[in-house]
Design a protein around this motif. Structure first.
Motif, PDB file in Angstrom:
ATOM      1  N   MET A   1       0.837  -1.200   0.000  1.00 16.36           N
ATOM      2  CA  MET A   1       0.000   0.000   0.000  1.00 16.36           C
ATOM      3  C   MET A   1       0.873   1.252   0.000  1.00 16.36           C
ATOM      4  O   MET A   1       1.862   1.331   0.715  1.00 16.36           O
ATOM      5  CB  MET A   1      -0.926  -0.003   1.215  1.00 16.36           C
ATOM      6  CG  MET A   1      -1.813   1.226   1.292  1.00 16.36           C
ATOM      7  SD  MET A   1      -3.000   1.186   2.642  1.00 16.36           S
ATOM      8  CE  MET A   1      -4.090  -0.134   2.090  1.00 16.36           C
ATOM      9  N   ASN A   2       0.473   2.220  -0.827  1.00 13.25           N
ATOM     10  CA  ASN A   2       1.185   3.493  -0.841  1.00 13.25           C
ATOM     11  C   ASN A   2       0.844   4.294   0.408  1.00 13.25           C
ATOM     12  O   ASN A   2      -0.310   4.269   0.882  1.00 13.25           O
ATOM     13  CB  ASN A   2       0.795   4.319  -2.072  1.00 13.25           C
ATOM     14  CG  ASN A   2       1.189   3.637  -3.365  1.00 13.25           C
ATOM     15  OD1 ASN A   2       2.241   3.013  -3.437  1.00 13.25           O
ATOM     16  ND2 ASN A   2       0.341   3.750  -4.381  1.00 13.25           N
ATOM     17  N   VAL A   3       1.804   5.004   0.919  1.00 14.31           N
ATOM     18  CA  VAL A   3       1.579   5.875   2.072  1.00 14.31           C
ATOM     19  C   VAL A   3       2.083   7.275   1.722  1.00 14.31           C
ATOM     20  O   VAL A   3       3.209   7.427   1.231  1.00 14.31           O
ATOM     21  CB  VAL A   3       2.313   5.356   3.325  1.00 14.31           C
ATOM     22  CG1 VAL A   3       2.095   6.326   4.495  1.00 14.31           C
ATOM     23  CG2 VAL A   3       1.827   3.962   3.695  1.00 14.31           C
ATOM     24  N   LYS A   4       1.209   8.272   1.935  1.00 10.93           N
ATOM     25  CA  LYS A   4       1.577   9.653   1.651  1.00 10.93           C
ATOM     26  C   LYS A   4       1.386  10.491   2.904  1.00 10.93           C
ATOM     27  O   LYS A   4       0.360  10.368   3.596  1.00 10.93           O
ATOM     28  CB  LYS A   4       0.720  10.236   0.516  1.00 10.93           C
ATOM     29  CG  LYS A   4       0.946   9.609  -0.852  1.00 10.93           C
ATOM     30  CD  LYS A   4       0.193  10.367  -1.943  1.00 10.93           C
ATOM     31  CE  LYS A   4       0.807  11.735  -2.189  1.00 10.93           C
ATOM     32  NZ  LYS A   4       0.294  12.364  -3.429  1.00 10.93           N
ATOM     33  N   ASP A   5       2.336  11.348   3.186  1.00  7.88           N
ATOM     34  CA  ASP A   5       2.219  12.327   4.259  1.00  7.88           C
ATOM     35  C   ASP A   5       2.084  13.707   3.637  1.00  7.88           C
ATOM     36  O   ASP A   5       2.945  14.117   2.851  1.00  7.88           O
ATOM     37  CB  ASP A   5       3.447  12.284   5.166  1.00  7.88           C
ATOM     38  CG  ASP A   5       3.477  11.044   6.035  1.00  7.88           C
ATOM     39  OD1 ASP A   5       2.613  10.932   6.924  1.00  7.88           O
ATOM     40  OD2 ASP A   5       4.356  10.185   5.816  1.00  7.88           O
ATOM     41  N   VAL A   6       0.987  14.396   3.971  1.00 13.66           N
ATOM     42  CA  VAL A   6       0.734  15.704   3.369  1.00 13.66           C
ATOM     43  C   VAL A   6       0.331  16.709   4.439  1.00 13.66           C
ATOM     44  O   VAL A   6      -0.077  16.344   5.549  1.00 13.66           O
ATOM     45  CB  VAL A   6      -0.375  15.626   2.290  1.00 13.66           C
ATOM     46  CG1 VAL A   6       0.018  14.674   1.171  1.00 13.66           C
ATOM     47  CG2 VAL A   6      -1.713  15.219   2.904  1.00 13.66           C
ATOM     48  N   ASP A   7       0.448  17.965   4.074  1.00 17.17           N
ATOM     49  CA  ASP A   7      -0.051  19.019   4.958  1.00 17.17           C
ATOM     50  C   ASP A   7      -1.566  19.145   4.839  1.00 17.17           C
ATOM     51  O   ASP A   7      -2.269  19.303   5.839  1.00 17.17           O
ATOM     52  CB  ASP A   7       0.599  20.362   4.606  1.00 17.17           C
ATOM     53  CG  ASP A   7       2.067  20.420   4.979  1.00 17.17           C
ATOM     54  OD1 ASP A   7       2.466  19.693   5.916  1.00 17.17           O
ATOM     55  OD2 ASP A   7       2.815  21.169   4.330  1.00 17.17           O
ATOM     56  N   VAL A   8      -2.062  19.078   3.583  1.00 20.42           N
ATOM     57  CA  VAL A   8      -3.497  19.266   3.336  1.00 20.42           C
ATOM     58  C   VAL A   8      -4.011  18.179   2.398  1.00 20.42           C
ATOM     59  O   VAL A   8      -3.441  17.974   1.323  1.00 20.42           O
ATOM     60  CB  VAL A   8      -3.794  20.652   2.719  1.00 20.42           C
ATOM     61  CG1 VAL A   8      -5.287  20.801   2.437  1.00 20.42           C
ATOM     62  CG2 VAL A   8      -3.309  21.768   3.626  1.00 20.42           C
ATOM     63  N   ALA A   9      -5.087  17.516   2.810  1.00 17.74           N
ATOM     64  CA  ALA A   9      -5.805  16.589   1.931  1.00 17.74           C
ATOM     65  C   ALA A   9      -7.163  17.194   1.620  1.00 17.74           C
ATOM     66  O   ALA A   9      -7.869  17.657   2.530  1.00 17.74           O
ATOM     67  CB  ALA A   9      -5.977  15.230   2.595  1.00 17.74           C
ATOM     68  N   ILE A  10      -7.524  17.217   0.347  1.00 18.93           N
ATOM     69  CA  ILE A  10      -8.807  17.767  -0.097  1.00 18.93           C
ATOM     70  C   ILE A  10      -9.590  16.640  -0.747  1.00 18.93           C
ATOM     71  O   ILE A  10      -9.121  16.015  -1.702  1.00 18.93           O
ATOM     72  CB  ILE A  10      -8.601  18.920  -1.096  1.00 18.93           C
ATOM     73  CG1 ILE A  10      -7.803  20.045  -0.434  1.00 18.93           C
ATOM     74  CG2 ILE A  10      -9.941  19.435  -1.611  1.00 18.93           C
ATOM     75  CD1 ILE A  10      -7.232  21.053  -1.413  1.00 18.93           C
ATOM     76  N   ILE A  11     -10.798  16.371  -0.229  1.00 17.49           N
ATOM     77  CA  ILE A  11     -11.623  15.279  -0.752  1.00 17.49           C
ATOM     78  C   ILE A  11     -12.657  15.874  -1.692  1.00 17.49           C
ATOM     79  O   ILE A  11     -13.611  16.521  -1.259  1.00 17.49           O
ATOM     80  CB  ILE A  11     -12.309  14.504   0.386  1.00 17.49           C
ATOM     81  CG1 ILE A  11     -11.315  14.124   1.474  1.00 17.49           C
ATOM     82  CG2 ILE A  11     -12.978  13.251  -0.170  1.00 17.49           C
ATOM     83  CD1 ILE A  11     -11.965  13.520   2.717  1.00 17.49           C
ATOM     84  N   GLY A  12     -12.478  15.653  -2.993  1.00 20.19           N
ATOM     85  CA  GLY A  12     -13.418  16.164  -3.986  1.00 20.19           C
ATOM     86  C   GLY A  12     -12.809  17.233  -4.869  1.00 20.19           C
ATOM     87  O   GLY A  12     -12.076  18.106  -4.384  1.00 20.19           O
ATOM     88  N   THR A  13     -13.112  17.164  -6.173  1.00 20.17           N
ATOM     89  CA  THR A  13     -12.573  18.154  -7.118  1.00 20.17           C
ATOM     90  C   THR A  13     -13.682  18.895  -7.858  1.00 20.17           C
ATOM     91  O   THR A  13     -13.545  19.245  -9.015  1.00 20.17           O
ATOM     92  CB  THR A  13     -11.633  17.496  -8.146  1.00 20.17           C
ATOM     93  OG1 THR A  13     -12.383  16.526  -8.900  1.00 20.17           O
ATOM     94  CG2 THR A  13     -10.459  16.818  -7.476  1.00 20.17           C
ATOM     95  N   GLY A  14     -14.795  19.115  -7.159  1.00 23.83           N
ATOM     96  CA  GLY A  14     -15.832  19.962  -7.730  1.00 23.83           C
ATOM     97  C   GLY A  14     -15.460  21.423  -7.561  1.00 23.83           C
ATOM     98  O   GLY A  14     -14.288  21.771  -7.357  1.00 23.83           O
ATOM     99  N   THR A  15     -16.455  22.280  -7.626  1.00 24.33           N
ATOM    100  CA  THR A  15     -16.191  23.719  -7.524  1.00 24.33           C
ATOM    101  C   THR A  15     -15.479  24.069  -6.216  1.00 24.33           C
ATOM    102  O   THR A  15     -14.489  24.802  -6.206  1.00 24.33           O
ATOM    103  CB  THR A  15     -17.514  24.496  -7.622  1.00 24.33           C
ATOM    104  OG1 THR A  15     -18.111  24.224  -8.903  1.00 24.33           O
ATOM    105  CG2 THR A  15     -17.279  25.985  -7.486  1.00 24.33           C
TER     106      THR A  15
END
Length: 471
Positions: A1-15
């Motif tokens: 499984m890939n593992v990513k560490d991020v500052d911000v996760a955004i769920i959804g690419t609508g408006t």
């Protein structure tokens, strides 16, 4: 499984999600932008743009049929439903293409495809292939059509607004359930294109109207084109070989059984939150399962999680989703420096004919906040000059003002060019103009906006304040 560490996760690419991404990117490059479906906003794919394309075709047909009002004979009008829908899809795909092009311009390393589910307050599982550890999260999952299970009895004869634009040909008959903006816009457009349409409600409400006089006026106007029953009790839906049979109790209390080729469920929308596993987080939810949030900052009870756009169901309109996305993304990016975002004066428009618009505070909000300390001004467009010239002389406008300060508070309109009047009046509200200020503005002759001046003159006569501009 890939593992990513991020500052911000955004769920959804609508408006909202796209706006959040652009705003967060100004603060960090460690972002995960997660999308389960196809790129392209609800507005572009199945909402405001394809519906307006269908409405434009309906208006062209209606204008041709009404040409005899002006002494012009337009004979042999024929609607080619297949060609109407082909243009709707072609232009729709063009608008969607612009959105996809924008998303394709985002950093490929930031984009993650798949369904996101919470594991805990800071961990998301994307399908079964990626785990994302995020310091901050923006929920921008949008919404979907929502209707009662009874409608499933219609089988493939059940349509939601998404489906209408994919039909190969216009149906012969259609029962629309839900007299909100979507149901009215599509119902009237299809009726004008030759479909036998009936629109049903169950609670007496109509497209968000709050003034009973305007609502009754609108109901009577729409009933001249198609049946509009606002107090229906739906008893049964049964699929037939070539359509759907519907049994209902109408607003007169009579039992009616009718058959339609299709039914359209336009009874509301539901936020896409139910598959996020929110129960595994510490988020505090309201009775509908929506995270409780601050309307100015979009911050939830779990202070590093933000929610924007249709997902929070606060004001489900595109321009509001864009503003909210920007606020949520910026706050997630610069957290813990959380700031209030832009909240514009309220404005909402329905592209029926006549058009529907509301601006500023609603009548219910004004009554709650001001009690008896507000005044009303109104105008009918039936005798208004420019409206009569264009044979668009239907409808009315009501404007509301603070009795003592003279400040303009809000308005409700059913009438011609409401989409344009709504902008003028919402700008006036955002600028906190008084009735006196507005009446000092220029009004050309002859224009529909002269009716606006008439309404404000009526409002001025009902105020307890002298008409002195505040500049």
């Amino acid at each position: 499984m890939n593992v990513k560490d991020v500052d911000v996760a955004i769920i959804g690419t609508g408006t909202a999600g796209m706006a959040a991404y652009r705003a967060a990117k100004a603060f960090t490059n460690k972002i995960a932008l997660i999308e389960a479906g196809e790129y392209g906003t609800t507005c572009a794919r199945v909402g405001c743009m394809p519906s307006k394309l269908l409405i434009a075709a309906a208006e062209a047909t209606h204008h041709a049929r009404q040409a005899n009002t002006f002494g012009i004979d337009v004979s042999g009008i024929k609607v080619d439903g297949a060609k109407v829908l082909e243009r709707v899809r072609s232009e729709r795909d063009r608008f969607v293409g612009f959105v996809i092009e924008a998303v394709e311009g985002f950093d490929a390393d930031h984009k993650v495809k798949g369904y996101a589910r919470f594991v805990d307050d800071n961990t998301l599982l994307i399908d079964d292939h990626t785990q994302i550890k995020a310091k901050r999260i923006v929920i921008a999952t949008g919404s979907r059509p929502h209707f009662a299970d009874l409608f499933y009895n219609a089988g493939e004869r059940l349509l939601i607004n998404d489906d209408v634009f994919e039909l190969d040909a216009l149906p012969k008959s259609l029962a629309v359930f839900g007299p909100g903006v979507i149901g009215l816009e599509l119902g009237q457009a299809l009726s004008r294109l030759g479909v036998e349409v009936k629109v049903f409600g169950r609670s007496g409400s109509l497209a968000g109207f709050q003034d009973p006089e305007i609502k009754n006026y609108a109901k009577a106007t729409f009933n001249k084109e198609f049946l509009l029953d606002l107090d229906t009790e739906l008893k049964r839906i049964s699929k037939l070989d070539d359509g759907v049979e519907v049994e209902y109790i109408n607003e007169q209390g009579l039992s009616v059984t009718e058959s339609f080729e299709y039914i359209l469920a336009a009874t509301g929308r539901k936020a896409n939150l139910d598959n996020l596993n929110l129960s595994l987080t510490s988020l505090v939810l309201d009775d509908s399962g929506t995270p409780i949030f601050d309307e100015k900052t979009l911050q939830t009870s779990c202070d590093h999680i933000f929610i924007a756009g249709d997902a929070n169901a606060f004001i489900p309109l595109l321009h509001e989703a864009a503003d909210e996305g920007k606020t949520a993304g910026a706050n997630a990016g610069r957290y813990p420096d959380v700031q209030a975002g832009l909240r514009r004066a309220g404005i909402a428009v329905a592209f029926t004919d006549p058009q529907i618009a509301s601006m500023g505070l609603t009548l219910a909000q004004i009554e709650l906040a001001y009690g008896d300390n507000f005044a009303v001004g109104e105008v009918s467009f039936e005798g208004q000059g420019r409206s009569r010239v264009m044979a668009k002389n239907q409808g009315m406008l009501k404007v509301y003002g603070d009795k003592h300060s003279g400040e303009f508070l809000g308005a409700e309109m059913f009438g011609p060019a409401a989409e344009h009047v709504a902008h003028l009046l919402s700008w006036a509200i955002q600028q906190k103009l008084t009735v006196a200020d507005i009446l000092e503005m220029p009004f050309y002759h002859p224009v529909i906006e002269e009716g606006v001046r008439t309404a404000f003159r009526d409002l001025a006569s009902n105020l307890n304040v002298s008409l002195v501009p505040h500049h």
